[in-house]
Design a protein around this motif. Structure first.
Motif, PDB file in Angstrom:
ATOM      1  N   LEU A 103      42.303  43.842  35.865  1.00 57.37           N
ATOM      2  CA  LEU A 103      43.539  43.457  36.599  1.00 57.37           C
ATOM      3  C   LEU A 103      43.418  41.796  37.091  1.00 57.37           C
ATOM      4  O   LEU A 103      44.465  41.388  36.899  1.00 57.37           O
ATOM      5  CB  LEU A 103      43.650  44.435  37.831  1.00 57.37           C
ATOM      6  N   LYS A 104      42.073  41.580  37.290  1.00 59.25           N
ATOM      7  CA  LYS A 104      42.227  40.070  37.571  1.00 59.25           C
ATOM      8  C   LYS A 104      42.625  39.372  36.297  1.00 59.25           C
ATOM      9  O   LYS A 104      43.391  38.299  36.563  1.00 59.25           O
ATOM     10  CB  LYS A 104      40.506  39.891  37.886  1.00 59.25           C
ATOM     11  N   ALA A 105      42.091  39.669  35.190  1.00 50.44           N
ATOM     12  CA  ALA A 105      42.394  39.060  34.120  1.00 50.44           C
ATOM     13  C   ALA A 105      43.704  38.976  33.659  1.00 50.44           C
ATOM     14  O   ALA A 105      44.770  38.051  32.877  1.00 50.44           O
ATOM     15  CB  ALA A 105      41.724  39.559  32.832  1.00 50.44           C
ATOM     16  N   ALA A 106      44.721  39.966  34.113  1.00 53.39           N
ATOM     17  CA  ALA A 106      46.062  39.974  34.074  1.00 53.39           C
ATOM     18  C   ALA A 106      47.030  39.580  35.135  1.00 53.39           C
ATOM     19  O   ALA A 106      47.941  39.355  35.191  1.00 53.39           O
ATOM     20  CB  ALA A 106      46.665  41.460  33.943  1.00 53.39           C
ATOM     21  N   GLY A 107      46.143  39.059  36.214  1.00 47.77           N
ATOM     22  CA  GLY A 107      46.941  38.262  37.224  1.00 47.77           C
ATOM     23  C   GLY A 107      47.380  39.434  38.454  1.00 47.77           C
ATOM     24  O   GLY A 107      48.241  39.052  39.278  1.00 47.77           O
ATOM     25  N   TYR A 108      46.683  40.613  38.472  1.00 51.56           N
ATOM     26  CA  TYR A 108      47.167  41.591  39.434  1.00 51.56           C
ATOM     27  C   TYR A 108      46.482  41.605  40.874  1.00 51.56           C
ATOM     28  O   TYR A 108      46.913  41.794  41.767  1.00 51.56           O
ATOM     29  CB  TYR A 108      47.083  42.934  38.869  1.00 51.56           C
ATOM     30  N   VAL A 109      45.128  41.080  40.598  1.00 53.71           N
ATOM     31  CA  VAL A 109      44.320  41.098  41.690  1.00 53.71           C
ATOM     32  C   VAL A 109      43.339  39.765  41.720  1.00 53.71           C
ATOM     33  O   VAL A 109      43.179  39.072  40.593  1.00 53.71           O
ATOM     34  CB  VAL A 109      43.161  42.205  41.996  1.00 53.71           C
ATOM     35  N   ALA A 110      42.897  39.498  42.917  1.00 55.47           N
ATOM     36  CA  ALA A 110      42.341  38.278  42.746  1.00 55.47           C
ATOM     37  C   ALA A 110      40.890  38.239  43.905  1.00 55.47           C
ATOM     38  O   ALA A 110      41.020  39.184  44.867  1.00 55.47           O
ATOM     39  CB  ALA A 110      42.842  36.851  43.584  1.00 55.47           C
ATOM     40  N   GLU A 111      39.933  37.724  43.509  1.00 57.12           N
ATOM     41  CA  GLU A 111      38.798  37.553  44.223  1.00 57.12           C
ATOM     42  C   GLU A 111      38.940  36.973  45.580  1.00 57.12           C
ATOM     43  O   GLU A 111      39.275  35.658  45.490  1.00 57.12           O
ATOM     44  CB  GLU A 111      37.476  37.378  43.595  1.00 57.12           C
ATOM     45  N   LEU A 112      38.457  37.330  46.731  1.00 55.47           N
ATOM     46  CA  LEU A 112      38.420  36.391  47.838  1.00 55.47           C
ATOM     47  C   LEU A 112      37.077  35.897  48.091  1.00 55.47           C
ATOM     48  O   LEU A 112      36.140  36.302  47.721  1.00 55.47           O
ATOM     49  CB  LEU A 112      38.771  37.156  49.061  1.00 55.47           C
ATOM     50  N   PRO A 113      37.197  34.535  48.739  1.00 55.66           N
ATOM     51  CA  PRO A 113      35.928  33.702  48.880  1.00 55.66           C
ATOM     52  C   PRO A 113      35.035  34.346  49.732  1.00 55.66           C
ATOM     53  O   PRO A 113      33.630  34.054  49.531  1.00 55.66           O
ATOM     54  CB  PRO A 113      36.497  32.605  49.633  1.00 55.66           C
ATOM     55  N   ARG A 114      35.246  34.955  50.819  1.00 55.52           N
ATOM     56  CA  ARG A 114      34.345  35.621  51.795  1.00 55.52           C
ATOM     57  C   ARG A 114      33.960  37.049  51.575  1.00 55.52           C
ATOM     58  O   ARG A 114      35.131  37.751  51.213  1.00 55.52           O
ATOM     59  CB  ARG A 114      34.784  35.518  53.314  1.00 55.52           C
ATOM     60  N   ARG A 115      32.702  37.418  51.574  1.00 55.79           N
ATOM     61  CA  ARG A 115      32.205  38.975  51.230  1.00 55.79           C
ATOM     62  C   ARG A 115      32.319  39.547  52.456  1.00 55.79           C
ATOM     63  O   ARG A 115      32.427  39.055  53.725  1.00 55.79           O
ATOM     64  CB  ARG A 115      30.795  38.902  50.753  1.00 55.79           C
ATOM     65  N   ALA A 116      32.576  40.831  52.196  1.00 55.98           N
ATOM     66  CA  ALA A 116      32.392  41.919  53.510  1.00 55.98           C
ATOM     67  C   ALA A 116      30.948  42.145  53.801  1.00 55.98           C
ATOM     68  O   ALA A 116      30.221  42.010  52.754  1.00 55.98           O
ATOM     69  CB  ALA A 116      33.333  43.134  52.932  1.00 55.98           C
ATOM     70  N   ALA A 117      30.489  42.323  54.892  1.00 54.23           N
ATOM     71  CA  ALA A 117      29.415  42.627  55.080  1.00 54.23           C
ATOM     72  C   ALA A 117      28.648  43.892  54.721  1.00 54.23           C
ATOM     73  O   ALA A 117      29.518  44.731  54.393  1.00 54.23           O
ATOM     74  CB  ALA A 117      29.159  42.801  56.926  1.00 54.23           C
ATOM     75  N   GLY A 118      27.736  43.683  54.241  1.00 56.14           N
ATOM     76  CA  GLY A 118      26.877  44.985  53.424  1.00 56.14           C
ATOM     77  C   GLY A 118      26.329  45.953  54.427  1.00 56.14           C
ATOM     78  O   GLY A 118      26.095  45.821  55.621  1.00 56.14           O
TER      79      GLY A 118
ATOM     80  N   ILE B 132      20.552  45.128  56.000  1.00 57.18           N
ATOM     81  CA  ILE B 132      20.258  43.848  56.487  1.00 57.18           C
ATOM     82  C   ILE B 132      20.074  42.802  55.482  1.00 57.18           C
ATOM     83  O   ILE B 132      20.458  41.544  55.529  1.00 57.18           O
ATOM     84  CB  ILE B 132      19.030  43.911  57.261  1.00 57.18           C
ATOM     85  N   THR B 133      19.276  43.134  54.390  1.00 58.56           N
ATOM     86  CA  THR B 133      19.259  42.151  53.387  1.00 58.56           C
ATOM     87  C   THR B 133      20.146  42.034  52.241  1.00 58.56           C
ATOM     88  O   THR B 133      20.191  41.362  51.261  1.00 58.56           O
ATOM     89  CB  THR B 133      18.034  42.744  52.303  1.00 58.56           C
ATOM     90  N   SER B 134      21.416  42.833  52.507  1.00 61.32           N
ATOM     91  CA  SER B 134      22.515  42.806  51.438  1.00 61.32           C
ATOM     92  C   SER B 134      23.257  41.478  51.583  1.00 61.32           C
ATOM     93  O   SER B 134      23.324  40.927  52.433  1.00 61.32           O
ATOM     94  CB  SER B 134      23.384  43.945  51.942  1.00 61.32           C
ATOM     95  N   ASN B 135      23.974  40.962  50.325  1.00 66.55           N
ATOM     96  CA  ASN B 135      24.621  39.907  50.289  1.00 66.55           C
ATOM     97  C   ASN B 135      26.063  40.305  50.641  1.00 66.55           C
ATOM     98  O   ASN B 135      27.057  39.246  50.695  1.00 66.55           O
ATOM     99  CB  ASN B 135      24.487  39.248  48.974  1.00 66.55           C
ATOM    100  N   GLY B 136      26.247  41.606  50.811  1.00 60.45           N
ATOM    101  CA  GLY B 136      27.797  41.796  51.299  1.00 60.45           C
ATOM    102  C   GLY B 136      28.463  42.196  50.111  1.00 60.45           C
ATOM    103  O   GLY B 136      27.859  42.322  48.885  1.00 60.45           O
ATOM    104  N   TYR B 137      29.773  42.780  50.283  1.00 61.91           N
ATOM    105  CA  TYR B 137      30.535  43.380  49.229  1.00 61.91           C
ATOM    106  C   TYR B 137      31.324  42.264  48.814  1.00 61.91           C
ATOM    107  O   TYR B 137      32.342  41.788  49.704  1.00 61.91           O
ATOM    108  CB  TYR B 137      31.176  44.553  49.695  1.00 61.91           C
TER     109      TYR B 137
END
Length: 197
Positions: free
Chosen positions: A137-152, A155-160
């Motif tokens: 869907l990203k390659a077809a222009g339907y979704v985009a990644e957002l710059p900020r991650r959601a909290a995981g 504690i050691t998670s880089n988030g989602y």
């Protein structure tokens, strides 16, 4: 009660049951209409194809404004496609169909959000399936990644990774056509090419 042997009556029954405008769960619908969960899902998909229904995740449904208007005027709803078979195809209630409905509702989301909304015990490896679908869907222009991650959760998670739906063409989930590097969008009746980047 709805005759289980006449599935074409189920969409009409569901439309009228939801005509009050409230949110109902599958369990509540099941008790009121004496339908199986599969019949309820098929009836909801029929109403969704006509863009009459809000799917709220976790088996909860509500009519939108168009659906309320259709119920008020006593519109006859059949279980088959509307508008010609070139435009609408049968909704099979697959994981990707449910994920697309969740994306349309949420607008921005993480993969765990989509799993929570859409995955069932019958879905095998839903996380991998959803990630593959999002990449296409990203390659077809339907979704985009957002710059900020959601909290995981840890504690050691880089988030989602967070995503946003940027091209919502309608209620039918685009289908991946891997052999031609494209998706087919049933809402507009066209193939949409995927970039190779």
């Amino acid at each position: 009660m709805v005759d289980r042997h006449h599935p074409g009556k189920a969409p009409m029954a569901l439309l009228q049951l939801l005509a009050g405008g409230g949110i109902m769960t599958v369990r509540e619908i099941e008790a009121q209409l004496d339908l199986t969960r599969r019949q309820i899902s098929d009836a909801a998909a029929c109403l969704s194809r006509r863009d009459y229904l809000h799917w709220l995740g976790a088996g909860r449904y509500q009519l939108n404004g168009d659906g309320l208007a259709a119920a008020a005027r006593g519109e006859v709803i059949k279980s088959g496609p509307r508008g010609g078979h070139n435009r609408i195809r049968d909704v099979r209630n697959t994981l990707r169909e449910r994920v697309w409905r969740s994306m349309r509702l949420r607008k921005s989301f993480t993969v765990p959000d989509l799993i929570s909304d859409a995955a069932t015990d019958q879905d095998r490896r839903p996380q991998d399936n959803i990630y593959r679908y999002l990449r296409v869907l990203k390659a077809a222009g339907y979704v985009a990644e957002l710059p900020r991650r959601a909290a995981g959760a840890a504690i050691t998670s880089n988030g989602y990774k967070r995503w946003m739906l940027i091209r919502d063409t309608g209620p039918l989930a685009p289908s991946v056509r891997e052999n031609v590097a494209a998706i087919h969008d049933f809402n507009i009746g066209e193939d949409v090419p995927c970039s190779r980047n």
